[in-house]
Design a protein around this motif. Structure first.
Motif, PDB file in Angstrom:
ATOM      1  N   PRO A   1       7.859   0.115  -3.857  1.00 13.97           N
ATOM      2  CA  PRO A   1       7.722  -0.511  -5.247  1.00 13.97           C
ATOM      3  C   PRO A   1       5.687   0.015  -5.189  1.00 13.97           C
ATOM      4  CG  PRO A   1       8.774  -1.852  -4.644  1.00 13.97           C
ATOM      5  CD  PRO A   1       8.361  -1.595  -3.095  1.00 13.97           C
ATOM      6  N   GLU A   2       5.062   0.778  -6.243  1.00 13.75           N
ATOM      7  CA  GLU A   2       4.143   1.307  -6.501  1.00 13.75           C
ATOM      8  C   GLU A   2       3.072   0.027  -6.693  1.00 13.75           C
ATOM      9  OE1 GLU A   2       1.387   4.258  -6.997  1.00 13.75           O
ATOM     10  OE2 GLU A   2       2.973   4.614  -6.286  1.00 13.75           O
ATOM     11  N   GLU A   3       3.071  -0.675  -6.833  1.00 18.66           N
ATOM     12  CA  GLU A   3       2.689  -2.100  -7.206  1.00 18.66           C
ATOM     13  C   GLU A   3       2.061  -2.453  -5.665  1.00 18.66           C
ATOM     14  OE1 GLU A   3       3.784  -6.061  -6.599  1.00 18.66           O
ATOM     15  OE2 GLU A   3       5.398  -5.455  -8.330  1.00 18.66           O
ATOM     16  N   LEU A   4       2.278  -2.454  -4.255  1.00 15.72           N
ATOM     17  CA  LEU A   4       1.878  -2.129  -3.224  1.00 15.72           C
ATOM     18  C   LEU A   4       0.621  -0.699  -2.810  1.00 15.72           C
ATOM     19  CD1 LEU A   4       5.207  -2.723  -1.102  1.00 15.72           C
ATOM     20  CD2 LEU A   4       3.738  -5.096  -2.099  1.00 15.72           C
ATOM     21  N   SER A   5       1.519   0.152  -3.079  1.00 13.88           N
ATOM     22  CA  SER A   5       0.311   1.152  -3.060  1.00 13.88           C
ATOM     23  C   SER A   5      -1.293   0.728  -3.576  1.00 13.88           C
ATOM     24  CB  SER A   5       0.114   2.166  -3.234  1.00 13.88           C
ATOM     25  OG  SER A   5       1.325   2.270  -2.363  1.00 13.88           O
ATOM     26  N   LEU A   6      -1.009   0.242  -5.189  1.00 13.98           N
ATOM     27  CA  LEU A   6      -2.191   0.099  -5.501  1.00 13.98           C
ATOM     28  C   LEU A   6      -3.104  -1.283  -5.849  1.00 13.98           C
ATOM     29  CD1 LEU A   6      -0.575   0.020  -8.941  1.00 13.98           C
ATOM     30  CD2 LEU A   6      -1.850   1.382  -8.172  1.00 13.98           C
ATOM     31  N   ARG A   7      -2.059  -2.174  -4.751  1.00 10.63           N
ATOM     32  CA  ARG A   7      -3.025  -3.027  -3.507  1.00 10.63           C
ATOM     33  C   ARG A   7      -3.420  -2.573  -2.494  1.00 10.63           C
ATOM     34  NH1 ARG A   7       1.169  -8.617  -3.218  1.00 10.63           N
ATOM     35  NH2 ARG A   7      -0.295 -10.006  -4.874  1.00 10.63           N
ATOM     36  N   LEU A   8      -3.374  -2.531  -2.271  1.00 11.22           N
ATOM     37  CA  LEU A   8      -3.816  -1.588  -1.018  1.00 11.22           C
ATOM     38  C   LEU A   8      -4.889  -1.088  -1.477  1.00 11.22           C
ATOM     39  CD1 LEU A   8      -1.356  -0.083   1.905  1.00 11.22           C
ATOM     40  CD2 LEU A   8      -2.525  -2.045   1.189  1.00 11.22           C
ATOM     41  N   LEU A   9      -5.300  -0.174  -2.632  1.00 10.39           N
ATOM     42  CA  LEU A   9      -6.416   0.228  -3.040  1.00 10.39           C
ATOM     43  C   LEU A   9      -7.377  -0.724  -4.089  1.00 10.39           C
ATOM     44  CD1 LEU A   9      -4.392   3.360  -4.397  1.00 10.39           C
ATOM     45  CD2 LEU A   9      -6.034   3.635  -3.338  1.00 10.39           C
ATOM     46  N   ASN A  10      -6.829  -1.540  -4.309  1.00  9.47           N
ATOM     47  CA  ASN A  10      -8.025  -1.989  -4.879  1.00  9.47           C
ATOM     48  C   ASN A  10      -8.193  -3.550  -3.918  1.00  9.47           C
ATOM     49  OD1 ASN A  10      -5.752  -4.341  -5.713  1.00  9.47           O
ATOM     50  ND2 ASN A  10      -5.696  -2.591  -7.576  1.00  9.47           N
ATOM     51  N   GLY A  11      -7.669  -3.518  -2.914  1.00 11.19           N
ATOM     52  CA  GLY A  11      -7.790  -5.195  -1.706  1.00 11.19           C
ATOM     53  C   GLY A  11      -6.928  -6.368  -2.879  1.00 11.19           C
ATOM     54  N   ARG A  12      -6.002  -6.569  -3.395  1.00 11.06           N
ATOM     55  CA  ARG A  12      -5.777  -7.416  -4.493  1.00 11.06           C
ATOM     56  C   ARG A  12      -4.338  -7.820  -3.904  1.00 11.06           C
ATOM     57  NH1 ARG A  12      -9.976 -10.809  -5.504  1.00 11.06           N
ATOM     58  NH2 ARG A  12     -11.871  -9.543  -6.425  1.00 11.06           N
TER      59      ARG A  12
END
Length: 519
Positions: A508-519
């Motif tokens: 899921p792409e949201e997991l990559s986004l979480r790493l990018l924004n630390g959320r």
């Protein structure tokens, strides 16, 4: 002359007459002796013949009306619990001197503690212990109560049915007293040997999984057993054998007496460890670069003591690599909810759709042995000066509940009530300390927090592999045992390879986004 009133029996039927009870009472009490068939409190009087036993509770000096109400309540409770012999009948007694007493009569049974003195029939002894465990654990499961664990409180009939003899029962404590009970048995019976303990552990594990299906209760028992005292190396080895049987891993090292005759093991050269510092790592989440970054830092600081607070896998793309790196570490490791999901294949409704997707993907990446290793991780660890759990100390499941702004006070209350001063936990991914000082609670988020000023403290080191406080770093903490303080650390690392792998595996792409924004 005794005056006898029959209050009632467990099964509601009539099994005794006042005349028969009176004749047995007039024969006089039986002497009590530790280690005999007849033991009890000094305030308990037993009247015995070949077929029946009357127990009189002399400490309960009550007026007739209150005694009758007490007896009716006791009968009602025991009819609900169904652990006593069905013929057990409660009695209201007036002594020849006119004193009111309460008592009970039931068939004479065979005490388990007496039967286990002999090793003549080990198969029978094993069956007796399993019958005790079944009675004890079934009651815990169905009513939330536990029995007094002493084997003198259990006895069996000629038909082989197991019953409870005592009149007292207590609130269920999630296997704590049960583990202590197992330790007492190992210390008490000299004929317990490795083969007996291995079979006992195997049968107990099957029984626990039958009564508490879909849980990790056998691992909870194993974790409690870690704190049980043994008086010598032989008994310690038997304890380790039982723990290993519950975890499917019997110990490979024999007792010290045998080791002395074996050739010395090759020397392992280790760098000197600094015992003052204790590393706290949580929520690695299959992020291998972040884990390596932290472990390399700790190695450089010569810190080889610590604990992994669960969730080795989940969310990230490197579950196998993270497991293999930690299998070689010297740290304590406990289980998190994602570890349990991958080990069992079960994903409760509390998991998000992306969490479930990664868990099912992770299952396909791991070998059966790696999943088994995850399944056998303990759900908590308790030491003399600290307690560690993935989720929250007051959570009976250990790794689903969170410590956060809405729940931390309840968890501090739980710690205070249970004599816990310091608890390490993960799961929230947010570094910080929830603390209590003379009933004043606070949330401390500074880089270094001195714990000695607090009576209770909940410490979360943050997340190694997926921080949620807006920072792109591998987060962990170091506990200074000498200064009684914890320092929170965030290390920069290159998360680009992790994000590339997440996308390569179509996670899921949201997991990559979480790493990018630390959320």
């Amino acid at each position: 002359m005794w005056t006898i009133e029959l209050i009632g029996s467990i099964d509601g039927q009539s099994h005794y007459s006042p005349k028969y009870v009176g004749e047995l009472l007039n024969a006089g009490p039986q002497a009590l002796a530790l280690g005999s068939d007849f033991v009890g409190r000094p305030c308990t009087q037993l009247y015995v013949n070949n077929t029946d036993v009357i127990k009189v509770r002399t400490e309960l000096a009550l007026p007739v009306d209150k005694a009758r109400a007490w007896l009716q309540q006791a009968l009602h409770n025991e009819q609900r619990l169904r652990v006593h012999h069905p013929y057990k009948t409660w009695l209201l007694l007036l002594t020849p001197s006119g004193e009111c007493q309460v008592g009970s009569i039931c068939p004479r049974l065979y005490p388990v503690n007496t039967a286990l003195k002999s090793a003549a029939d080990r198969r029978h002894n094993l069956d007796l212990l399993m019958a005790v465990f079944k009675l004890y654990l079934n009651l815990a499961k169905t009513t939330g109560h536990k029995l007094d664990e002493g084997l003198s409180n259990f006895a069996f009939s000629t038909e082989g049915d197991m019953y409870y003899l005592d009149d007292e029962y207590y609130g269920w404590d999630d296997f704590t007293a049960f583990a202590v009970m197992l330790g007492v048995y190992i210390r008490t019976y000299h004929w317990f040997d490795n083969a007996f303990i291995e079979e006992l552990g195997h049968k107990l594990q099957v029984l626990v999984e039958t009564i508490f299906p879909g849980t990790h209760s056998h691992l909870t028992i194993a974790a409690h057993l870690q704190t049980v005292f043994m008086p010598n190396a032989d008994k310690e080895y038997l304890l380790r054998t039982l723990i290993g049987s519950l975890r499917h891993h019997p110990p490979k090292t024999p007792p010290a007496a045998i080791v002395e005759t074996a050739p010395p093991a090759p020397k392992v050269v280790r760098r000197p460890a600094n015992g003052r510092f204790f590393a706290l790592l949580g929520d690695i989440h299959a992020n291998y670069p972040a884990l390596n970054c932290v472990l390399d830092y700790l190695a450089a600081e010569r810190i080889d003591q610590g604990i992994i607070l669960g969730d080795i896998v989940g969310y990230g793309p490197d579950p196998k690599e993270c497991i293999q790196r930690l299998q070689d570490s010297t740290f304590h490791i406990i289980k998190g909810n994602h570890d349990e999901g991958v080990a069992s294949g079960n994903t409760p409704s509390s998991f998000s759709s992306s969490s479930k997707a990664v868990i099912h993907w992770t299952i396909g990446q791991l070998s059966a042995d790696e999943r088994q290793w995850l399944s056998e991780l303990p759900p908590f660890i308790k030491q003399d000066d600290w307690y560690a759990v993935h989720g929250a100390p007051m959570d009976a499941d250990y790794f689903y509940a969170y410590v956060y702004i809405m729940t931390y006070q309840d968890n501090l209350d739980y710690m205070q009530q249970n004599g816990l001063a310091l608890c390490f936990h993960g799961h929230s991914h947010i570094p910080g300390v929830f603390a209590r000082n003379r009933h004043k609670d606070s949330h401390e988020t500074g880089q270094t927090v001195r714990l000695s000023t607090y009576q209770q403290a909940l410490v979360c080191p943050g997340s190694v592999g997926q921080p949620r406080n807006g920072r792109q770093e591998a987060q962990f903490a170091i506990y200074d045992k000498e200064q009684q303080q914890v320092t929170f650390i965030g290390l920069p690392y290159d998360n680009a390879p992790v994000i590339a792998k997440l996308r390569q595996f179509n996670l899921p792409e949201e997991l990559s986004l979480r790493l990018l924004n630390g959320r």
